[in-house]
Design an enzyme around this catalytic site. Structure first.
Site, PDB file in Angstrom:
ATOM      1  N   ASP A 238       0.827  -1.201   0.000  1.00 28.49           N
ATOM      2  CA  ASP A 238       0.000   0.000   0.000  1.00 28.49           C
ATOM      3  C   ASP A 238       0.863   1.254   0.000  1.00 28.49           C
ATOM      4  OD1 ASP A 238      -2.839   1.075   0.420  1.00 28.49           O
ATOM      5  OD2 ASP A 238      -1.749   2.097   2.019  1.00 28.49           O
TER       6      ASP A 238
ATOM      7  N   TYR B 259       2.916   9.934   0.429  1.00 26.41           N
ATOM      8  CA  TYR B 259       3.730   9.344   1.495  1.00 26.41           C
ATOM      9  C   TYR B 259       5.174   9.841   1.404  1.00 26.41           C
ATOM     10  CZ  TYR B 259      -0.134   6.221   2.734  1.00 26.41           C
ATOM     11  OH  TYR B 259      -1.343   5.706   3.148  1.00 26.41           O
TER      12      TYR B 259
ATOM     13  N   LYS C  21      -2.941  23.220   2.219  1.00 33.08           N
ATOM     14  CA  LYS C  21      -3.164  21.796   1.941  1.00 33.08           C
ATOM     15  C   LYS C  21      -4.604  21.628   1.464  1.00 33.08           C
ATOM     16  CE  LYS C  21      -2.569  17.298   4.197  1.00 33.08           C
ATOM     17  NZ  LYS C  21      -2.346  16.627   5.489  1.00 33.08           N
TER      18      LYS C  21
ATOM     19  N   HIS D 236      -7.807   9.289  -1.901  1.00 33.17           N
ATOM     20  CA  HIS D 236      -7.262   9.212  -0.537  1.00 33.17           C
ATOM     21  C   HIS D 236      -8.236   9.738   0.524  1.00 33.17           C
ATOM     22  CE1 HIS D 236      -3.031   9.199   1.468  1.00 33.17           C
ATOM     23  NE2 HIS D 236      -3.946   8.760   2.311  1.00 33.17           N
ATOM     24  N   ARG D 237      -8.924  10.818   0.209  1.00 36.11           N
ATOM     25  CA  ARG D 237      -9.842  11.452   1.170  1.00 36.11           C
ATOM     26  C   ARG D 237     -11.042  11.994   0.419  1.00 36.11           C
ATOM     27  NH1 ARG D 237      -8.938  11.317   6.819  1.00 36.11           N
ATOM     28  NH2 ARG D 237      -6.820  10.531   7.023  1.00 36.11           N
TER      29      ARG D 237
ATOM     30  N   ASN E 196     -11.206   6.490   3.396  1.00 37.37           N
ATOM     31  CA  ASN E 196     -11.782   7.454   4.355  1.00 37.37           C
ATOM     32  C   ASN E 196     -13.142   7.987   3.911  1.00 37.37           C
ATOM     33  OD1 ASN E 196      -9.418   7.503   6.206  1.00 37.37           O
ATOM     34  ND2 ASN E 196      -8.407   8.364   4.417  1.00 37.37           N
TER      35      ASN E 196
HETATM   36  N1  LIG Z   1      -5.726   5.660   3.788  1.00 37.27           N
HETATM   37  C1  LIG Z   1      -5.251   6.443   4.706  1.00 37.27           C
HETATM   38  O1  LIG Z   1      -5.714   7.566   4.935  1.00 37.27           O
HETATM   39  C2  LIG Z   1      -4.097   5.949   5.528  1.00 37.27           C
HETATM   40  C3  LIG Z   1      -3.668   6.664   6.666  1.00 37.27           C
HETATM   41  C4  LIG Z   1      -2.608   6.138   7.403  1.00 37.27           C
HETATM   42  C5  LIG Z   1      -1.984   4.961   7.017  1.00 37.27           C
HETATM   43  N2  LIG Z   1      -2.415   4.309   5.895  1.00 37.27           N
HETATM   44  C6  LIG Z   1      -1.804   3.032   5.462  1.00 37.27           C
HETATM   45  O2  LIG Z   1      -1.809   2.145   6.550  1.00 37.27           O
HETATM   46  C7  LIG Z   1      -0.488   1.658   6.736  1.00 37.27           C
HETATM   47  C8  LIG Z   1      -0.292   1.307   8.153  1.00 37.27           C
HETATM   48  O3  LIG Z   1      -0.362   2.477   8.970  1.00 37.27           O
HETATM   49  P1  LIG Z   1       0.502   2.572  10.267  1.00 37.27           P
HETATM   50  O4  LIG Z   1       1.949   2.488   9.930  1.00 37.27           O
HETATM   51  O5  LIG Z   1       0.035   3.693  11.096  1.00 37.27           O
HETATM   52  O6  LIG Z   1       0.066   1.148  10.905  1.00 37.27           O
HETATM   53  P2  LIG Z   1       0.257   0.296  12.136  1.00 37.27           P
HETATM   54  O7  LIG Z   1       0.647  -1.047  11.633  1.00 37.27           O
HETATM   55  O8  LIG Z   1      -0.961   0.466  13.000  1.00 37.27           O
HETATM   56  O9  LIG Z   1       1.464   0.934  12.944  1.00 37.27           O
HETATM   57  C9  LIG Z   1       2.791   0.783  12.564  1.00 37.27           C
HETATM   58  C10 LIG Z   1       3.630   1.459  13.604  1.00 37.27           C
HETATM   59  O10 LIG Z   1       3.496   0.702  14.815  1.00 37.27           O
HETATM   60  C11 LIG Z   1       4.784   0.552  15.354  1.00 37.27           C
HETATM   61  N3  LIG Z   1       4.819  -0.692  16.136  1.00 37.27           N
HETATM   62  C12 LIG Z   1       4.578  -1.939  15.704  1.00 37.27           C
HETATM   63  N4  LIG Z   1       4.728  -2.816  16.713  1.00 37.27           N
HETATM   64  C13 LIG Z   1       5.094  -2.110  17.784  1.00 37.27           C
HETATM   65  C14 LIG Z   1       5.399  -2.447  19.135  1.00 37.27           C
HETATM   66  N5  LIG Z   1       5.354  -3.720  19.567  1.00 37.27           N
HETATM   67  N6  LIG Z   1       5.707  -1.457  19.981  1.00 37.27           N
HETATM   68  C15 LIG Z   1       5.743  -0.187  19.550  1.00 37.27           C
HETATM   69  N7  LIG Z   1       5.478   0.207  18.272  1.00 37.27           N
HETATM   70  C16 LIG Z   1       5.155  -0.752  17.410  1.00 37.27           C
HETATM   71  C17 LIG Z   1       5.705   0.475  14.172  1.00 37.27           C
HETATM   72  O11 LIG Z   1       6.997   0.817  14.587  1.00 37.27           O
HETATM   73  P3  LIG Z   1       8.274   0.126  13.890  1.00 37.27           P
HETATM   74  O12 LIG Z   1       8.278   0.567  12.486  1.00 37.27           O
HETATM   75  O13 LIG Z   1       9.402   0.704  14.693  1.00 37.27           O
HETATM   76  O14 LIG Z   1       8.133  -1.348  14.052  1.00 37.27           O
HETATM   77  C18 LIG Z   1       5.098   1.514  13.250  1.00 37.27           C
HETATM   78  O15 LIG Z   1       5.572   2.808  13.553  1.00 37.27           O
HETATM   79  C19 LIG Z   1       0.401   2.762   6.207  1.00 37.27           C
HETATM   80  O16 LIG Z   1       1.698   2.293   5.870  1.00 37.27           O
HETATM   81  C20 LIG Z   1      -0.365   3.194   5.003  1.00 37.27           C
HETATM   82  O17 LIG Z   1      -0.089   2.309   3.942  1.00 37.27           O
HETATM   83  C21 LIG Z   1      -3.449   4.783   5.157  1.00 37.27           C
END
Ligand SMILES: NC(=O)c1ccc[n+]([C@@H]2O[C@H](COP(=O)([O-])OP(=O)(O)OC[C@H]3O[C@@H](n4cnc5c(N)ncnc54)[C@H](OP(=O)(O)O)[C@@H]3O)[C@@H](O)[C@H]2O)c1
Length: 297
Positions: free
Chosen positions: A49, A54, A98, A129-130, A160
């Site tokens: 994704d 990004y 923005k 996206h939004r 969203n």
């Molecule tokens: N459509 C939209 O509007 C939208 C918005 C936001 C995101 N997204 C998509 O959703 C994806 C996932 O979002 P997200 O990265 O926020 O998802 P997430 O999987 O909820 O969170 C990932 C974060 O959690 C941390 N993490 C994982 N395990 C952990 C632990 N045991 N202790 C502490 N921290 C931990 C990771 O750190 P580490 O990297 O250090 O492991 C990383 O920073 C994005 O990459 C994007 O593709 C879409």
């Protein structure tokens, strides 16, 4: 790993790897990106994704560099990307504010730029996206239909969107919208009760869940009760708490596709432990109770 047919001709892996944070990794080399992708592929996670915005409009190119260095990966994966957010950074640094842009010209230009950034011939799934208050659903719907007809995009969807936003856009399109990517996690479970998931279930559309670990907040020490509940189940089933948080989403009958965003290779390798969790009804409600902070009425 289970695969989900989002629409005719497009299957994604049940769990998707999110590349929002790709540029936050101290190592953004093609080798490192490739290692993360291979760690995903070893578990059957084939869907990735992205979004144009990004990394301040830089993350797609990090994936592109990895694909240029390892072109054999392209045939093994599906790429999701998004457009419509214009932020005054990077290539849009000259903008005063923005904003969202769902105009046909912006969508067409975004597609071309994403294709070139990622060094690919076709985007597997393009999402708006939004929701954009200035969206002309006839124009935007036609632009998305044309994107599919042009062959530059295999399928289109949204992110969203609320049910009314979905209905409005879909009403002006020939192509069926393939998914809605929304925020769902143990800390953001309102889609389970506010009608957002029920709406998609009625349409037989599988949603994607962004930030399924609440961006890591679920697993950090700030949420003690939640943490303790996740750890108890994790210990019982011999997995980590991340797997339990993902299993909680996988168990919902809406066929949620979590989009996991960790940059840590060891965590990436353990994503599919989610399928080893025994998420019976009482376990599910134990976690829901911890999330609510009280028992269900
Ligand atoms: N459509 C939209 O509007 C939208 C918005 C936001 C995101 N997204 C998509 O959703 C994806 C996932 O979002 P997200 O990265 O926020 O998802 P997430 O999987 O909820 O969170 C990932 C974060 O959690 C941390 N993490 C994982 N395990 C952990 C632990 N045991 N202790 C502490 N921290 C931990 C990771 O750190 P580490 O990297 O250090 O492991 C990383 O920073 C994005 O990459 C994007 O593709 C879409």
């Amino acid at each position: 790993m289970e695969r989900v047919e989002l629409t005719v001709g497009l299957e994604l892996s049940r769990i998707v790897y999110g590349m929002w944070r790709l540029g936050d990794d101290p190592d953004t080399s093609p080798k490192r990106v490739q290692a993360k992708m291979e760690a995903c592929l070893e578990q059957g996670i084939t869907s990735f994704d992205q979004a144009d915005i990004y990394g301040g409009y830089t993350a797609e190119a990090l994936l592109g560099a990895a694909l240029r260095a390892a072109p054999h990966l392209r045939a093994q994966i599906e790429i999701v990307t998004k457009c419509d957010i214009v932020a005054p950074v990077g290539k849009y640094a000259d903008r005063r504010v923005k904003y969202y842009d769902t105009s046909p010209a912006h969508i067409a230009a975004s597609i071309d730029s994403s294709l070139s950034n990622m060094a690919i011939e076709r985007i597997d799934l393009l999402l708006l996206h939004r929701p954009d208050p200035l969206m002309d659903h006839f124009e935007t719907g036609r632009a998305l239909d044309e994107a599919v007809a042009s062959g530059k995009v295999r399928a289109v969807g949204v992110s969203n969107f609320r049910p009314h936003d979905w209905r409005l856009l879909q009403s002006a399109m020939d192509t069926r919208l393939a998914t809605n990517q929304i925020e769902i996690s143990l800390l953001r479970h309102d889609p389970m009760t506010n009608g957002d998931l029920a709406f998609l279930q009625e349409l037989d559309v599988a949603p994607m869940a962004w930030s399924p670990l609440a961006g890591g907040a679920l697993l950090s020490s700030g949420h003690n009760a939640m943490n303790a509940a996740l750890r108890e189940v994790a210990e019982r089933d011999g997995v980590g708490p991340m797997a339990v948080a993902l299993a909680w989403l996988l168990t919902h009958p809406a066929c949620i596709l979590p989009v996991v965003g960790t940059n840590t290779l060891d965590r990436i390798r353990r994503i599919s432990d989610a399928f080893a969790v025994d998420m019976d009804r009482q376990t599910w409600f134990t976690l829901y109770t911890a999330a609510l902070g009280h028992e269900v009425p």
